[in-house]
Design an enzyme around this catalytic site. Sequence first.
Site, PDB file in Angstrom:
ATOM      1  N   ARG A   1     -15.844  -1.466   8.155  1.00  0.00           N
ATOM      2  CA  ARG A   1     -14.421  -1.706   8.355  1.00  0.00           C
ATOM      3  C   ARG A   1     -14.202  -1.860   9.863  1.00  0.00           C
ATOM      4  O   ARG A   1     -13.856  -0.894  10.551  1.00  0.00           O
ATOM      5  CB  ARG A   1     -13.580  -0.545   7.819  1.00  0.00           C
ATOM      6  CG  ARG A   1     -13.715  -0.314   6.312  1.00  0.00           C
ATOM      7  CD  ARG A   1     -12.761   0.755   5.829  1.00  0.00           C
ATOM      8  NE  ARG A   1     -12.935   1.077   4.427  1.00  0.00           N
ATOM      9  CZ  ARG A   1     -12.204   1.961   3.762  1.00  0.00           C
ATOM     10  NH1 ARG A   1     -11.251   2.628   4.392  1.00  0.00           N
ATOM     11  NH2 ARG A   1     -12.417   2.204   2.483  1.00  0.00           N
TER      12      ARG A   1
ATOM     13  N   LYS B   1       1.491   4.154  -3.094  1.00  0.00           N
ATOM     14  CA  LYS B   1       1.291   5.579  -2.831  1.00  0.00           C
ATOM     15  C   LYS B   1       2.559   6.365  -3.103  1.00  0.00           C
ATOM     16  O   LYS B   1       2.523   7.491  -3.640  1.00  0.00           O
ATOM     17  CB  LYS B   1       0.838   5.786  -1.393  1.00  0.00           C
ATOM     18  CG  LYS B   1      -0.538   5.212  -1.065  1.00  0.00           C
ATOM     19  CD  LYS B   1      -1.643   5.925  -1.807  1.00  0.00           C
ATOM     20  CE  LYS B   1      -3.017   5.477  -1.329  1.00  0.00           C
ATOM     21  NZ  LYS B   1      -4.118   6.164  -2.046  1.00  0.00           N
TER      22      LYS B   1
ATOM     23  N   TYR C   1       0.834  -1.207   0.000  1.00  0.00           N
ATOM     24  CA  TYR C   1       0.000   0.000   0.000  1.00  0.00           C
ATOM     25  C   TYR C   1       0.867   1.254   0.000  1.00  0.00           C
ATOM     26  O   TYR C   1       0.668   2.159  -0.828  1.00  0.00           O
ATOM     27  CB  TYR C   1      -0.906  -0.021   1.230  1.00  0.00           C
ATOM     28  CG  TYR C   1      -1.826   1.167   1.361  1.00  0.00           C
ATOM     29  CD1 TYR C   1      -3.067   1.188   0.742  1.00  0.00           C
ATOM     30  CD2 TYR C   1      -1.456   2.279   2.123  1.00  0.00           C
ATOM     31  CE1 TYR C   1      -3.924   2.275   0.857  1.00  0.00           C
ATOM     32  CE2 TYR C   1      -2.308   3.372   2.251  1.00  0.00           C
ATOM     33  CZ  TYR C   1      -3.531   3.368   1.620  1.00  0.00           C
ATOM     34  OH  TYR C   1      -4.371   4.458   1.740  1.00  0.00           O
TER      35      TYR C   1
END
Length: 207
Positions: free
Chosen positions: A165, A133, A129
């Site tokens: 979530r 980015k 991740y």
Amino acid sequence: MNKTALVLGATGLVGKALVKQLLVDPRYDAITCVVRRPLPAKLFNDPLHKLNPIVIDFEKLQEYHGYFNVRHVYCCLGTTLKTAGSKEAFRKVDFEYVHIAAQLCRNSQCEGFVWISCVGADAASSNFYLRVKGELENAILRMTQLKHAAAVRPSLLLGKRHESRPMEQVAQYMAPIVGMFMVGPFAKYRPVSAVEVAHKMISLQHF
């Protein structure tokens, strides 16, 4: 002078907060939102009739270059690995779509492009991740002729989401307590509200 803003990702946590702020910002006459599906009628309060939602196919984003003839572009696109279903699908949204939007912004000579990255973004990171980015930041900030490109790098985002979530909900509950201890060099890791992130994005544009 063009007084239109274009928003990608208007239905996300930050995107919704951003559009609400833009709709009452006197510096803009119109807010165009490119979206996957029609916006719910009650999603935004638009008393000045600034909002112009356009349903597009993001797989063909380059074909919608005409909508990028605006003053500023705000990109709030983003997903999660769980929602995307695979690393490839995640990268398509969080890297490819945002990168294409930046290119279209450059080609249209917009005055500014602001997008959402994240704290810890690093192209050399072992975390997928954070690596994606970071690679995106490098790709956009190295793009020649793109005026005033800037990224916001929030930590945990606070706000009410539509999707569930569980771990993030626990983190949001603990955020006020944990944030008290994040000072000095750790301040950048403090949880931040979507409203604050949206405000920061607007402040990064040149008027």
